[in-house]
Design a protein around this motif. Structure first.
Motif, PDB file in Angstrom:
ATOM      1  N   SER A 276      32.844  38.476  47.942  1.00 33.21           N
ATOM      2  CA  SER A 276      34.200  38.741  48.455  1.00 33.21           C
ATOM      3  C   SER A 276      35.118  39.241  47.341  1.00 33.21           C
ATOM      4  O   SER A 276      36.029  40.038  47.589  1.00 33.21           O
ATOM      5  CB  SER A 276      34.783  37.520  49.177  1.00 33.21           C
ATOM      6  OG  SER A 276      34.863  36.445  48.306  1.00 33.21           O
ATOM      7  N   TRP A 277      34.849  38.828  46.111  1.00 32.15           N
ATOM      8  CA  TRP A 277      35.659  39.346  44.995  1.00 32.15           C
ATOM      9  C   TRP A 277      35.451  40.859  44.847  1.00 32.15           C
ATOM     10  O   TRP A 277      36.408  41.621  44.682  1.00 32.15           O
ATOM     11  CB  TRP A 277      35.290  38.627  43.697  1.00 32.15           C
ATOM     12  CG  TRP A 277      36.083  39.097  42.519  1.00 32.15           C
ATOM     13  CD1 TRP A 277      37.341  38.687  42.154  1.00 32.15           C
ATOM     14  CD2 TRP A 277      35.692  40.096  41.559  1.00 32.15           C
ATOM     15  NE1 TRP A 277      37.748  39.370  41.036  1.00 32.15           N
ATOM     16  CE2 TRP A 277      36.768  40.240  40.646  1.00 32.15           C
ATOM     17  CE3 TRP A 277      34.553  40.873  41.390  1.00 32.15           C
ATOM     18  CZ2 TRP A 277      36.720  41.134  39.575  1.00 32.15           C
ATOM     19  CZ3 TRP A 277      34.503  41.769  40.323  1.00 32.15           C
ATOM     20  CH2 TRP A 277      35.574  41.894  39.427  1.00 32.15           C
ATOM     21  N   LEU A 278      34.184  41.292  44.952  1.00 35.71           N
ATOM     22  CA  LEU A 278      33.902  42.729  44.834  1.00 35.71           C
ATOM     23  C   LEU A 278      34.586  43.523  45.949  1.00 35.71           C
ATOM     24  O   LEU A 278      34.990  44.664  45.751  1.00 35.71           O
ATOM     25  CB  LEU A 278      32.396  42.989  44.903  1.00 35.71           C
ATOM     26  CG  LEU A 278      31.579  42.721  43.641  1.00 35.71           C
ATOM     27  CD1 LEU A 278      30.103  42.946  43.925  1.00 35.71           C
ATOM     28  CD2 LEU A 278      32.030  43.582  42.470  1.00 35.71           C
ATOM     29  N   ALA A 279      34.719  42.900  47.119  1.00 29.69           N
ATOM     30  CA  ALA A 279      35.303  43.612  48.262  1.00 29.69           C
ATOM     31  C   ALA A 279      36.819  43.739  48.156  1.00 29.69           C
ATOM     32  O   ALA A 279      37.398  44.639  48.760  1.00 29.69           O
ATOM     33  CB  ALA A 279      34.932  42.882  49.555  1.00 29.69           C
ATOM     34  N   VAL A 280      37.448  42.851  47.387  1.00 31.55           N
ATOM     35  CA  VAL A 280      38.922  42.872  47.361  1.00 31.55           C
ATOM     36  C   VAL A 280      39.414  43.092  45.918  1.00 31.55           C
ATOM     37  O   VAL A 280      39.629  44.223  45.495  1.00 31.55           O
ATOM     38  CB  VAL A 280      39.505  41.569  47.981  1.00 31.55           C
ATOM     39  CG1 VAL A 280      41.027  41.647  48.046  1.00 31.55           C
ATOM     40  CG2 VAL A 280      38.933  41.335  49.383  1.00 31.55           C
TER      41      VAL A 280
END
Ligand SMILES: NC(=O)c1ccc[n+]([C@@H]2O[C@H](COP(=O)([O-])OP(=O)(O)OC[C@H]3O[C@@H](n4cnc5c(N)ncnc54)[C@H](OP(=O)(O)O)[C@@H]3O)[C@@H](O)[C@H]2O)c1
Length: 291
Positions: A276-280
Protein backbone atom coordinates in the motif's frame (compact mmCIF):
# COMPACT_ATOMS: atom_id res chain seq x y z
CA UNK A 1 -4.85 12.25 23.46
CA UNK A 2 -2.73 14.68 25.41
CA UNK A 3 -3.98 17.00 28.17
CA UNK A 4 -0.58 18.74 28.28
CA UNK A 5 -0.66 21.83 26.10
CA UNK A 6 3.05 22.59 26.29
CA UNK A 7 4.81 22.01 22.96
CA UNK A 8 6.97 19.19 21.73
CA UNK A 9 10.25 20.50 20.31
CA UNK A 10 10.95 18.61 17.07
CA UNK A 11 14.40 18.45 15.49
CA UNK A 12 14.76 17.62 11.81
CA UNK A 13 11.19 18.79 11.12
CA UNK A 14 12.07 19.73 7.54
CA UNK A 15 13.35 16.18 7.01
CA UNK A 16 11.68 12.81 6.69
CA UNK A 17 11.27 11.57 10.26
CA UNK A 18 10.88 14.98 11.91
CA UNK A 19 8.35 15.98 9.24
CA UNK A 20 6.28 12.84 9.84
CA UNK A 21 6.49 13.33 13.61
CA UNK A 22 5.37 16.96 13.27
CA UNK A 23 2.35 16.01 11.14
CA UNK A 24 1.31 13.20 13.49
CA UNK A 25 1.72 15.32 16.65
CA UNK A 26 -0.30 18.20 15.18
CA UNK A 27 -2.96 15.68 14.13
CA UNK A 28 -3.21 14.47 17.72
CA UNK A 29 -3.51 17.97 19.12
CA UNK A 30 0.02 18.55 20.38
CA UNK A 31 1.52 21.99 19.86
CA UNK A 32 4.76 21.57 17.89
CA UNK A 33 7.82 23.80 17.96
CA UNK A 34 10.07 22.95 15.03
CA UNK A 35 13.72 23.92 15.19
CA UNK A 36 14.69 24.73 11.61
CA UNK A 37 17.80 26.16 10.02
CA UNK A 38 16.01 28.26 7.40
CA UNK A 39 12.54 29.51 8.42
CA UNK A 40 12.04 30.92 4.89
CA UNK A 41 12.43 27.58 3.14
CA UNK A 42 9.40 26.02 1.50
CA UNK A 43 9.19 23.09 3.91
CA UNK A 44 9.25 25.42 6.92
CA UNK A 45 6.44 27.44 5.33
CA UNK A 46 4.36 24.26 4.94
CA UNK A 47 5.06 23.33 8.58
CA UNK A 48 3.99 26.82 9.71
CA UNK A 49 0.81 26.63 7.65
CA UNK A 50 0.05 23.24 9.22
CA UNK A 51 0.22 24.88 12.66
CA UNK A 52 3.80 24.37 13.86
CA UNK A 53 5.71 27.15 15.59
CA UNK A 54 8.96 27.72 13.69
CA UNK A 55 12.04 28.34 15.81
CA UNK A 56 15.24 29.21 14.00
CA UNK A 57 18.40 27.43 15.09
CA UNK A 58 21.04 24.83 14.31
CA UNK A 59 22.75 22.05 16.23
CA UNK A 60 25.72 24.37 16.67
CA UNK A 61 23.67 26.78 18.83
CA UNK A 62 23.30 25.21 22.27
CA UNK A 63 21.96 28.45 23.81
CA UNK A 64 19.22 28.70 21.18
CA UNK A 65 18.28 25.06 21.70
CA UNK A 66 18.20 25.63 25.46
CA UNK A 67 15.78 28.53 24.92
CA UNK A 68 13.64 26.45 22.55
CA UNK A 69 13.37 23.71 25.19
CA UNK A 70 12.61 25.97 28.14
CA UNK A 71 8.80 25.62 28.29
CA UNK A 72 8.49 22.44 26.20
CA UNK A 73 6.90 19.21 27.42
CA UNK A 74 8.85 16.91 25.13
CA UNK A 75 11.67 16.68 22.63
CA UNK A 76 11.93 14.55 19.51
CA UNK A 77 15.59 14.06 18.63
CA UNK A 78 16.78 12.78 15.26
CA UNK A 79 20.06 13.57 13.56
CA UNK A 80 20.91 13.70 9.87
CA UNK A 81 22.45 10.53 8.51
CA UNK A 82 25.46 12.17 6.88
CA UNK A 83 27.24 13.29 10.06
CA UNK A 84 30.61 11.74 10.91
CA UNK A 85 30.19 9.24 13.78
CA UNK A 86 31.91 11.45 16.38
CA UNK A 87 29.79 14.51 15.47
CA UNK A 88 26.60 12.46 15.60
CA UNK A 89 27.50 11.18 19.08
CA UNK A 90 28.46 14.65 20.30
CA UNK A 91 25.27 16.33 19.04
CA UNK A 92 22.97 13.49 20.10
CA UNK A 93 24.40 13.54 23.63
CA UNK A 94 24.31 17.36 23.76
CA UNK A 95 20.59 17.45 22.86
CA UNK A 96 19.82 14.87 25.53
CA UNK A 97 21.91 16.74 28.14
CA UNK A 98 20.03 19.97 27.37
CA UNK A 99 16.70 18.12 27.65
CA UNK A 100 17.71 16.79 31.08
CA UNK A 101 18.96 20.21 32.24
CA UNK A 102 15.77 22.00 31.20
CA UNK A 103 13.52 19.42 32.88
CA UNK A 104 11.92 18.06 29.70
CA UNK A 105 9.21 15.57 30.74
CA UNK A 106 9.74 13.14 27.83
CA UNK A 107 12.55 12.77 25.32
CA UNK A 108 12.02 10.52 22.31
CA UNK A 109 15.25 9.72 20.49
CA UNK A 110 15.13 8.08 17.07
CA UNK A 111 18.02 5.64 16.91
CA UNK A 112 18.28 2.81 14.39
CA UNK A 113 17.26 -0.84 14.24
CA UNK A 114 20.91 -1.70 13.63
CA UNK A 115 21.71 -0.69 17.23
CA UNK A 116 22.54 -3.67 19.34
CA UNK A 117 24.97 -4.87 21.98
CA UNK A 118 27.92 -5.06 19.61
CA UNK A 119 29.30 -2.49 17.13
CA UNK A 120 28.43 -3.31 13.51
CA UNK A 121 31.57 -1.77 12.00
CA UNK A 122 29.40 0.68 10.02
CA UNK A 123 30.11 4.20 11.34
CA UNK A 124 26.64 5.63 10.69
CA UNK A 125 25.09 2.74 12.65
CA UNK A 126 27.54 2.68 15.54
CA UNK A 127 27.02 6.28 16.68
CA UNK A 128 23.45 5.48 17.72
CA UNK A 129 24.04 2.89 20.49
CA UNK A 130 26.56 5.29 22.03
CA UNK A 131 23.91 8.03 22.15
CA UNK A 132 21.38 5.53 23.52
CA UNK A 133 23.78 4.55 26.33
CA UNK A 134 24.31 8.21 27.24
CA UNK A 135 20.55 8.88 27.33
CA UNK A 136 19.96 5.91 29.63
CA UNK A 137 22.39 7.39 32.16
CA UNK A 138 20.59 10.75 32.34
CA UNK A 139 17.98 11.70 34.93
CA UNK A 140 15.10 12.10 32.47
CA UNK A 141 12.24 10.02 31.07
CA UNK A 142 13.19 8.89 27.59
CA UNK A 143 11.91 6.50 24.96
CA UNK A 144 14.28 5.22 22.31
CA UNK A 145 12.75 4.14 19.02
CA UNK A 146 14.68 2.02 16.56
CA UNK A 147 13.01 2.22 13.14
CA UNK A 148 13.56 -0.74 10.82
CA UNK A 149 14.57 -0.18 7.16
CA UNK A 150 12.74 2.77 5.58
CA UNK A 151 10.53 1.69 2.67
CA UNK A 152 11.89 4.47 0.46
CA UNK A 153 15.42 3.06 0.82
CA UNK A 154 14.31 0.11 -1.33
CA UNK A 155 13.78 2.44 -4.29
CA UNK A 156 17.41 3.57 -4.40
CA UNK A 157 18.67 3.46 -8.01
CA UNK A 158 21.28 0.78 -7.26
CA UNK A 159 18.93 -2.21 -7.03
CA UNK A 160 18.10 -2.51 -10.75
CA UNK A 161 14.43 -1.47 -10.95
CA UNK A 162 15.20 0.63 -14.03
CA UNK A 163 16.49 -2.55 -15.70
CA UNK A 164 13.36 -4.56 -14.86
CA UNK A 165 14.91 -6.60 -12.04
CA UNK A 166 15.43 -6.30 -8.28
CA UNK A 167 18.75 -7.37 -6.80
CA UNK A 168 19.12 -7.00 -3.05
CA UNK A 169 20.83 -8.43 0.01
CA UNK A 170 18.15 -10.94 1.05
CA UNK A 171 18.16 -14.58 0.04
CA UNK A 172 14.87 -15.24 -1.82
CA UNK A 173 13.14 -16.85 1.20
CA UNK A 174 14.78 -14.62 3.79
CA UNK A 175 12.63 -11.88 5.34
CA UNK A 176 13.30 -8.41 6.67
CA UNK A 177 11.18 -5.71 8.18
CA UNK A 178 10.40 -2.29 6.82
CA UNK A 179 8.88 0.87 8.18
CA UNK A 180 6.99 3.65 6.40
CA UNK A 181 8.35 7.02 7.50
CA UNK A 182 4.80 8.35 8.06
CA UNK A 183 4.30 5.45 10.48
CA UNK A 184 7.36 6.56 12.47
CA UNK A 185 5.49 9.84 13.04
CA UNK A 186 2.37 8.01 14.20
CA UNK A 187 4.34 5.72 16.55
CA UNK A 188 6.22 8.65 18.06
CA UNK A 189 3.02 10.66 18.56
CA UNK A 190 1.41 7.68 20.32
CA UNK A 191 4.52 7.40 22.52
CA UNK A 192 4.29 11.08 23.54
CA UNK A 193 0.58 10.50 24.29
CA UNK A 194 1.36 7.77 26.84
CA UNK A 195 4.51 8.61 28.79
CA UNK A 196 3.74 6.18 31.67
CA UNK A 197 3.50 3.27 29.20
CA UNK A 198 6.46 4.09 26.99
CA UNK A 199 8.83 6.06 29.23
CA UNK A 200 12.11 4.20 29.81
CA UNK A 201 11.56 1.76 26.95
CA UNK A 202 13.56 0.99 23.79
CA UNK A 203 11.22 -0.04 20.99
CA UNK A 204 11.98 -1.38 17.54
CA UNK A 205 9.34 -0.16 15.12
CA UNK A 206 8.21 -1.78 11.88
CA UNK A 207 5.27 -1.60 9.49
CA UNK A 208 5.65 -4.76 7.37
CA UNK A 209 7.69 -7.91 6.76
CA UNK A 210 8.82 -8.97 3.28
CA UNK A 211 10.95 -11.75 1.82
CA UNK A 212 13.15 -11.36 -1.25
CA UNK A 213 10.64 -13.24 -3.41
CA UNK A 214 7.79 -11.11 -2.06
CA UNK A 215 9.72 -7.98 -3.05
CA UNK A 216 9.82 -9.30 -6.62
CA UNK A 217 6.08 -10.05 -6.56
CA UNK A 218 5.11 -6.71 -4.98
CA UNK A 219 7.29 -4.71 -7.39
CA UNK A 220 5.92 -6.71 -10.35
CA UNK A 221 2.35 -5.98 -9.28
CA UNK A 222 3.07 -2.28 -8.73
CA UNK A 223 4.99 -1.92 -12.02
CA UNK A 224 2.52 -4.00 -14.08
CA UNK A 225 5.35 -6.15 -15.47
CA UNK A 226 7.70 -8.85 -14.25
CA UNK A 227 10.43 -7.71 -11.85
CA UNK A 228 12.50 -10.80 -11.07
CA UNK A 229 14.16 -10.97 -7.65
CA UNK A 230 17.70 -12.19 -7.05
CA UNK A 231 20.23 -11.88 -4.26
CA UNK A 232 23.40 -9.88 -4.87
CA UNK A 233 25.94 -12.56 -5.89
CA UNK A 234 28.34 -13.78 -3.18
CA UNK A 235 31.45 -12.65 -5.08
CA UNK A 236 30.06 -9.09 -5.36
CA UNK A 237 29.24 -9.08 -1.64
CA UNK A 238 32.66 -10.44 -0.71
CA UNK A 239 34.37 -7.66 -2.70
CA UNK A 240 32.38 -4.85 -1.07
CA UNK A 241 32.89 -4.24 2.67
CA UNK A 242 29.87 -1.94 3.05
CA UNK A 243 27.50 -4.41 1.36
CA UNK A 244 28.87 -7.43 3.20
CA UNK A 245 28.51 -5.66 6.58
CA UNK A 246 24.89 -4.87 5.72
CA UNK A 247 24.25 -8.44 4.60
CA UNK A 248 25.69 -9.73 7.89
CA UNK A 249 23.45 -7.39 9.92
CA UNK A 250 20.43 -8.69 7.97
CA UNK A 251 21.54 -12.33 8.24
CA UNK A 252 22.09 -12.60 11.97
CA UNK A 253 22.61 -9.10 13.36
CA UNK A 254 20.11 -6.62 14.82
CA UNK A 255 18.19 -6.31 11.52
CA UNK A 256 17.40 -10.04 11.64
CA UNK A 257 15.23 -9.48 14.74
CA UNK A 258 11.55 -9.64 14.06
CA UNK A 259 9.17 -7.14 15.57
CA UNK A 260 5.69 -8.41 16.39
CA UNK A 261 3.48 -6.49 13.96
CA UNK A 262 0.38 -7.12 16.10
CA UNK A 263 2.12 -5.33 18.96
CA UNK A 264 2.89 -2.52 16.50
CA UNK A 265 -0.82 -2.29 15.58
CA UNK A 266 -1.67 -1.86 19.25
CA UNK A 267 0.41 1.33 19.21
CA UNK A 268 -0.49 2.48 15.68
CA UNK A 269 -3.53 0.68 14.25
CA UNK A 270 -2.86 2.09 10.76
CA UNK A 271 0.52 0.52 9.98
CA UNK A 272 1.30 0.65 6.27
CA UNK A 273 2.09 -2.44 4.19
CA UNK A 274 4.85 -2.11 1.59
CA UNK A 275 2.28 -2.85 -1.11
CA UNK A 276 0.00 0.00 0.00
CA UNK A 277 2.96 2.33 0.53
CA UNK A 278 4.04 1.79 -3.09
CA UNK A 279 0.51 2.56 -4.26
CA UNK A 280 0.25 5.88 -2.43
CA UNK A 281 3.18 7.62 -0.67
CA UNK A 282 5.85 5.78 -2.68
CA UNK A 283 4.11 5.95 -6.02
CA UNK A 284 6.02 8.86 -7.50
CA UNK A 285 9.38 7.54 -6.26
CA UNK A 286 8.54 4.11 -7.72
CA UNK A 287 7.82 5.65 -11.13
CA UNK A 288 11.15 7.46 -11.01
CA UNK A 289 12.97 4.28 -9.94
CA UNK A 290 11.40 2.30 -12.79
CA UNK A 291 12.63 4.99 -15.19
N1 LIG B 1 16.33 2.83 8.92
C1 LIG B 1 16.63 3.30 7.71
O1 LIG B 1 16.45 2.65 6.66
C2 LIG B 1 17.16 4.67 7.59
C3 LIG B 1 17.22 5.25 6.32
C4 LIG B 1 17.70 6.54 6.21
C5 LIG B 1 18.09 7.25 7.35
N2 LIG B 1 18.04 6.63 8.54
C6 LIG B 1 18.46 7.38 9.74
O2 LIG B 1 17.55 8.45 9.90
C7 LIG B 1 18.25 9.55 10.42
C8 LIG B 1 17.97 10.75 9.55
O3 LIG B 1 16.61 11.02 9.60
P1 LIG B 1 15.84 11.58 8.35
O4 LIG B 1 16.00 10.62 7.20
O5 LIG B 1 14.50 11.98 8.81
O6 LIG B 1 16.74 12.87 8.03
P2 LIG B 1 16.64 13.87 6.82
O7 LIG B 1 15.38 13.66 6.05
O8 LIG B 1 17.93 13.83 6.10
O9 LIG B 1 16.52 15.25 7.56
C9 LIG B 1 17.57 15.78 8.32
C10 LIG B 1 17.02 16.95 9.11
O10 LIG B 1 18.06 17.47 9.95
C11 LIG B 1 18.13 18.88 9.73
N3 LIG B 1 19.49 19.35 9.93
C12 LIG B 1 20.58 19.03 9.22
N4 LIG B 1 21.65 19.67 9.69
C13 LIG B 1 21.22 20.41 10.73
C14 LIG B 1 21.87 21.32 11.63
N5 LIG B 1 23.18 21.55 11.55
N6 LIG B 1 21.11 21.92 12.58
C15 LIG B 1 19.78 21.68 12.67
N7 LIG B 1 19.11 20.84 11.84
C16 LIG B 1 19.82 20.22 10.89
C17 LIG B 1 17.70 19.07 8.28
O11 LIG B 1 17.34 20.41 8.08
P3 LIG B 1 17.48 21.15 6.65
O12 LIG B 1 16.13 20.97 6.00
O13 LIG B 1 17.79 22.55 7.00
O14 LIG B 1 18.58 20.47 5.90
C18 LIG B 1 16.54 18.09 8.21
O15 LIG B 1 15.38 18.65 8.79
C19 LIG B 1 19.71 9.17 10.49
O16 LIG B 1 19.98 8.80 11.80
C20 LIG B 1 19.82 7.99 9.57
O17 LIG B 1 20.85 7.12 9.97
C21 LIG B 1 17.57 5.38 8.69
Amino acid sequence: MTEDKRPILVFGATGRQGGAVTRALLHRGWPVRALVRDPACETATVLRQAGAEIFQGTFAEAETIHTAMRDAHGVFSVLPGYLPEQDEVQIGCMLADLAAETGIAHLVYSSGASSGDKPTGVARFDAKPRIEAHIRRLPLTATIVRPMIFMDMLLAPVFGLNEGRYTFLLRPEQSMQLVAVEDIGKFVAAIFDDRPRFGGRTIKIASDTVTGNELGAIFSEAAGRLIAYSRIPDDVLAANDALSSLAAILDDGPLADHVDLDAMREINPDITSFRSWLAVDGRRALSAALG
